[in-house]
Write an enzyme that holds these catalytic residues in place. Sequence first.
Site, PDB file in Angstrom:
ATOM      1  N   ASP A 168       0.864  -1.223   0.118  1.00 52.58           N
ATOM      2  CA  ASP A 168       0.018   0.065  -0.077  1.00 52.58           C
ATOM      3  C   ASP A 168       0.707   1.213  -0.077  1.00 52.58           C
ATOM      4  O   ASP A 168       1.685   1.295   0.932  1.00 52.58           O
ATOM      5  CB  ASP A 168      -0.722  -0.159   1.167  1.00 52.58           C
ATOM      6  CG  ASP A 168      -1.807   1.024   1.475  1.00 52.58           C
ATOM      7  OD1 ASP A 168      -1.639   2.110   0.684  1.00 52.58           O
ATOM      8  OD2 ASP A 168      -2.705   1.028   2.203  1.00 52.58           O
ATOM      9  N   VAL A 169       0.854   2.015  -1.061  1.00 49.15           N
ATOM     10  CA  VAL A 169       1.625   3.125  -1.367  1.00 49.15           C
ATOM     11  C   VAL A 169       1.031   4.325  -1.555  1.00 49.15           C
ATOM     12  O   VAL A 169       0.108   4.376  -2.100  1.00 49.15           O
ATOM     13  CB  VAL A 169       2.620   2.994  -2.508  1.00 49.15           C
ATOM     14  CG1 VAL A 169       3.685   1.872  -2.091  1.00 49.15           C
ATOM     15  CG2 VAL A 169       1.986   2.700  -3.763  1.00 49.15           C
ATOM     16  N   GLU A 170       1.023   5.287  -0.309  1.00 49.86           N
ATOM     17  CA  GLU A 170       0.293   6.594  -0.437  1.00 49.86           C
ATOM     18  C   GLU A 170       1.161   7.606  -0.039  1.00 49.86           C
ATOM     19  O   GLU A 170       2.252   7.452   0.975  1.00 49.86           O
ATOM     20  CB  GLU A 170      -0.875   6.613   0.230  1.00 49.86           C
ATOM     21  CG  GLU A 170      -1.748   5.316  -0.014  1.00 49.86           C
ATOM     22  CD  GLU A 170      -3.076   5.157   1.146  1.00 49.86           C
ATOM     23  OE1 GLU A 170      -3.620   6.160   1.387  1.00 49.86           O
ATOM     24  OE2 GLU A 170      -3.373   4.178   1.548  1.00 49.86           O
ATOM     25  N   PRO A 171       0.854   8.783  -0.260  1.00 44.00           N
ATOM     26  CA  PRO A 171       1.621  10.031   0.345  1.00 44.00           C
ATOM     27  C   PRO A 171       1.312  10.200   1.845  1.00 44.00           C
ATOM     28  O   PRO A 171       0.129   9.960   1.997  1.00 44.00           O
ATOM     29  CB  PRO A 171       1.464  11.240  -0.473  1.00 44.00           C
ATOM     30  CG  PRO A 171       0.126  10.808  -1.052  1.00 44.00           C
ATOM     31  CD  PRO A 171       0.185   9.326  -1.251  1.00 44.00           C
TER      32      PRO A 171
END
Length: 343
Positions: A168-171
């Site tokens: 899970d990649v998010e800023p």
Amino acid sequence: MSSLNFSVSRLTALACVAASVVTLAACGSSYDPSYAKRPRFATSAPLVNAKKDPTFLAYAVPESDLHLFPATRSAEFAIHGIDVSKYQGDIDWEQVKESGVSFAFIKATEGGDKADSKFQYNWAASKAAGVPRGAYHFVYWCRQPHEEIANFASVVPNEPDALPPVLDVEPTPESKSCKRTLYREEAIRDMRLMLEAMERHYGKKPIIYSSVDFYQAILQPDALSEYPIWVRSTKYHPKVRYGDRKWTFWQYRSDGRVPGIVGAVDQNTFNGSDEHWRSWLAAQTGLHASPAVAHKPVADDRSANKLIEDDPAMLKGADKGAYEKDGGAPTPPAAVENPPNKG
């Protein structure tokens, strides 16, 4: 991580020298303090002049056609599932199964040392109820890739009947502990290391989960396209925000209601027919799902003013202000634990 911190002046200089460099500020307000009118992400504001920025992907369809691509088109798909974390509390997985949920992704870990307090229960109870499930890891950008995946592997069993693991990649601009600024090349490098480590350990090609702003700043148009992608888009069909990128799962709602879960839950769909789902599931897990119960698709019950925009920086003028000030702002997605506007 002091080497990863750059001064505002240096960031500004880099942006001017190399237009291809896109930064994700992991701290501060939603805008780059070096220039109040410039969004924190170069790809976060509506496109003004396509000829000056042909790679921009705020809208991948003409703005005049956006009404043809609402998130409510998720009802056109046959297979639906959920993703959960500790914020869904004590889940009655038998009720979830009986409601027609076909799959679930369960939060397991975050960063190099955090584990979701409900993971072990959700992992065991969902399997007992017969819900195909997989685990996801939320990336904390100030830990080394090997530490992140070691944490995930220490918590999530290597079970053949599990769905592929998810990165899970998010800023995380609201983070108080991680001041790292991400650049596209560095983020992709770290992601590749984590994805490769996941695949070595679990023997399955991992899935990337991406928010709209992260995708448009880091992954678009085809970075790491050899991995399946699970996209988030709660206002529009993925075509609008992700262009022609082929997706496997779509998180289309964060305020859903499912029997067996008290409160809101993220809802997702699989990109394919019932037959495609059963084939994909068997190939990934060895499980053989029963055909989905035939039924007339029920239209999503959200009206246009209830559809949630994914990235506040994409909202215009008064709409953006309403998002930031409205006490009834959308329920945060389960994928993120801390930030007040992202969950």
